[in-house]
Design a protein around this motif. Sequence first.
Motif, PDB file in Angstrom:
ATOM      1  N   VAL A 271       0.857  -1.195   0.000  1.00 40.80           N
ATOM      2  CA  VAL A 271       0.000   0.000   0.000  1.00 40.80           C
ATOM      3  C   VAL A 271       0.888   1.237   0.000  1.00 40.80           C
ATOM      4  O   VAL A 271       0.687   2.169  -0.788  1.00 40.80           O
ATOM      5  CB  VAL A 271      -0.967  -0.009   1.215  1.00 40.80           C
ATOM      6  N   GLN A 272       1.915   1.207   0.842  1.00 36.92           N
ATOM      7  CA  GLN A 272       2.837   2.363   0.896  1.00 36.92           C
ATOM      8  C   GLN A 272       3.582   2.547  -0.421  1.00 36.92           C
ATOM      9  O   GLN A 272       3.764   3.671  -0.887  1.00 36.92           O
ATOM     10  CB  GLN A 272       3.863   2.169   2.010  1.00 36.92           C
ATOM     11  N   ILE A 277       4.439   5.487  -5.558  1.00 38.73           N
ATOM     12  CA  ILE A 277       4.455   5.532  -7.027  1.00 38.73           C
ATOM     13  C   ILE A 277       3.537   6.668  -7.495  1.00 38.73           C
ATOM     14  O   ILE A 277       3.879   7.452  -8.388  1.00 38.73           O
ATOM     15  CB  ILE A 277       4.001   4.180  -7.646  1.00 38.73           C
ATOM     16  N   GLY A 278       2.357   6.762  -6.854  1.00 38.50           N
ATOM     17  CA  GLY A 278       1.425   7.847  -7.192  1.00 38.50           C
ATOM     18  C   GLY A 278       2.081   9.200  -6.983  1.00 38.50           C
ATOM     19  O   GLY A 278       2.051  10.071  -7.867  1.00 38.50           O
ATOM     20  N   HIS A 281       4.492  10.348  -9.483  1.00 41.79           N
ATOM     21  CA  HIS A 281       3.904  10.750 -10.768  1.00 41.79           C
ATOM     22  C   HIS A 281       2.850  11.843 -10.585  1.00 41.79           C
ATOM     23  O   HIS A 281       1.972  12.013 -11.438  1.00 41.79           O
ATOM     24  CB  HIS A 281       3.307   9.519 -11.475  1.00 41.79           C
ATOM     25  N   GLN A 282       2.920  12.529  -9.456  1.00 43.46           N
ATOM     26  CA  GLN A 282       1.982  13.629  -9.139  1.00 43.46           C
ATOM     27  C   GLN A 282       0.518  13.178  -9.222  1.00 43.46           C
ATOM     28  O   GLN A 282      -0.368  13.924  -9.633  1.00 43.46           O
ATOM     29  CB  GLN A 282       2.198  14.843 -10.067  1.00 43.46           C
ATOM     30  N   VAL A 283       0.273  11.917  -8.849  1.00 45.02           N
ATOM     31  CA  VAL A 283      -1.114  11.443  -8.763  1.00 45.02           C
ATOM     32  C   VAL A 283      -1.354  11.040  -7.312  1.00 45.02           C
ATOM     33  O   VAL A 283      -1.008   9.929  -6.905  1.00 45.02           O
ATOM     34  CB  VAL A 283      -1.368  10.229  -9.695  1.00 45.02           C
ATOM     35  N   PRO A 284      -1.912  11.934  -6.508  1.00 47.85           N
ATOM     36  CA  PRO A 284      -2.104  11.571  -5.105  1.00 47.85           C
ATOM     37  C   PRO A 284      -3.143  10.458  -4.958  1.00 47.85           C
ATOM     38  O   PRO A 284      -4.255  10.594  -5.469  1.00 47.85           O
ATOM     39  CB  PRO A 284      -2.590  12.882  -4.464  1.00 47.85           C
ATOM     40  N   LEU A 285      -2.764   9.373  -4.311  1.00 42.56           N
ATOM     41  CA  LEU A 285      -3.710   8.260  -4.108  1.00 42.56           C
ATOM     42  C   LEU A 285      -4.324   8.433  -2.720  1.00 42.56           C
ATOM     43  O   LEU A 285      -3.927   7.793  -1.747  1.00 42.56           O
ATOM     44  CB  LEU A 285      -2.991   6.914  -4.270  1.00 42.56           C
TER      45      LEU A 285
END
Length: 440
Positions: A271-272, A277-278, A281-285
Motif C-alpha cells: 500500500v505504501q 508511485i502515485g 507521478h503527481q497522482v495523489p492516491l
Amino acid sequence: MKVTVIGSGYVGLVTGACLADIGNDVLCLDIDIEKIAALKAGEISIYEPGLSDMVRINVAAGRMRFTTDVELAVQHGHLQFIAVGTPRGEDGSADLQYVLSAARAIGEMMNDARIVVNKSTVPVGTAAKVSQIIKDTLSGRGLDLDFAVVSNPEFLKEGAAIEDFMRPDRIVIGSEDTAATDTLKRLYAPFERNHTKLMLMDSRSAEMTKYAANAMLATRISFMNELAMLAEKVGADIDQVRRGIGADPRIGTHFLYPGCGYGGSCFPKDVQALIRIGADHQVPLRVLGAVEAANEAQKHVLAAKISERFGENLVGRHFAIWGLAFKPNTDDMREASSLVLIRYLLNAGATISAYDPAASQEARRVISISEAMQFSDNAMRALEGAHALVLVTEWKEFRSADLDAITSKLLTPIVFDGRNIFDPTQAREAGLEYFCIGRP
Ligand SMILES: NC(=O)c1ccc[n+]([C@@H]2O[C@H](COP(=O)([O-])OP(=O)(O)OC[C@H]3O[C@@H](n4cnc5c(N)ncnc54)[C@H](O)[C@@H]3O)[C@@H](O)[C@H]2O)c1
Ligand SMILES: O=c1ccn([C@@H]2O[C@H](COP(=O)(O)OP(=O)(O)O[C@H]3O[C@H](CO)[C@@H](O)[C@H](O)[C@H]3O)[C@@H](O)[C@H]2O)c(=O)[nH]1
C-alpha cells in the motif's frame, strides 16, 4: 523445463517446489548460506502447511536442488525466476536492490538465451529496468545474447501458499515477447487445465495489477474496520452488516472481516509503495492514504479497549495473549498487530503470557523476553493468573475453545476478542465480560 529460482524465501520456495512437483528440473539459489545449508539438510525455516513435505518429495525425486553458486544457477535454467525481497525503503517505496542485483548476476553469468521471469512485487517499469541492466552487463562482457524479461506477479497467501499456487485464481503474464509468453504458457499449462486463468498483458500492467490487488484487499479491510468502529457507537452489529453487504455479488463476501488491523509482509509495504508511485507521478492516491492511516489506528483498538476497561496504569495486571502471528497458519510476525499490543501493555506496566501455535519461536526472536514478557506452550495454561485474555490471531484451535473453561481459568473473566471469533451471547452466557470489534 529447466528452471532456476533466485531467492529461496516464501515465494521462491513455494514456486520452486510447485514447479518441481509438476515435473520441472528446479534449482533454487539464495545468497543466504545458512538458509541453503539448512535446505540441503532438509530443514525448512518457515512454517507453511504442506511445504516441507512437497520439498522433501521433490528433492528425493531429484527434481529440486539448492545452491549458493550463482554461476551454476544462472547456467541451469532457461527460465530464471526472480523471487527476492522488495522491502520497504525509507521513503515507503519498494527497495529494488535485491531485484537489480539478481538481474546483474544473470547478465554476468549467462552464456546462452534466457527468459527472466520476475515474481517479486515491484514498481511499474521494473521489467524495463531489469532488461536494461542485463543488456548493459552483457555488453560490458562484449556479448549480445538473446533474453526476455517477463512480469509474472505472485498472488499466494501465506498459510495457504501451496493451494494458491497449485490452484490459482489467475496467472498474470506481462510480456512484450511472444516466444517468452509461449514458453510460460507451456510451463503453466498444468495449472490451468480449462484455459481460463491465464491473463496475458504488457509488463507494466502486470506489475500494476499486483499492487492494485493488494491495495484493493487492504481497502476492503480498512473500510470494514472503520465501519466496525462506527457500529459500536450507533449500536449496530458489524457482523450482520458484513453479511448484509456480502450477499450482493458486486461486493462479495471475501476480505470483509473487521479485526485489529492487517499486517504481514505484503499489505502494509505494498500500500505504501503504491502511494509512493502515485506521488512520484503527481497522482495523489488519497484513498490509499486513508486505508493506511485507518489500519495504523486499528492496530491500537485493543489497547484502547483495555485502557478503557482497566485504566491507563496497568502495573500489577497480567494479560494472556492468544495468537502472535500476523494471521493464522503462519509463523510470520512481520507487521503483526500483536507487536503493537505487546508494546502498549509492557509500556503501561503489565505482564504478559503469550501463546501461539506456530509463531512463538519467531516471536522470541523479534520481541525481547523479559520477566514481564513470557511465552506459554499451551493456550489454557497461558490464562493462569491473567486479568484478561486478549485474542489477536484467529487460529482454528481458538475457535472451539471451551468458554466455561476460559471463565474459570482467568483471574477475572474478561476477554478482548480482536478477531470476533466468539459468539457474544455465548461468551456472556459463559460468564465472560466480552469485548469484540464492532459488535454489541
Ligand atoms: N510472502 C508472500 O506471501 C508474498 C506473496 C506474493 C508476493 N510476494 C513478493 O515476493 C517477493 C519475495 O517475497 P518473500 O516473502 O519470498 O521474501 P523473503 O524475504 O522470504 O525471501 C527472499 C529471499 O531472497 C534472497 N535473496 C536476496 N537477494 C538475493 C540474490 N541476489 N540472489 C539470491 N537470493 C537473494 C534472500 O536471502 C531471501 O532468502 C517480494 O517482492 C514480495 O513482496 C510475497
Ligand atoms: O477480511 C480480512 C482478511 C484479512 N485480514 C488481515 O489481512 C492481513 C493479510 O492477510 P492475507 O491477505 O490472508 O495474507 P497475506 O499472506 O499477507 O496475503 C496477501 O499478500 C500477499 C503478498 O503480496 C498476496 O500474494 C495475497 O494475495 C494477499 O492476500 C492479515 O493480517 C489478516 O488478519 C483482515 O483483517 N480481514
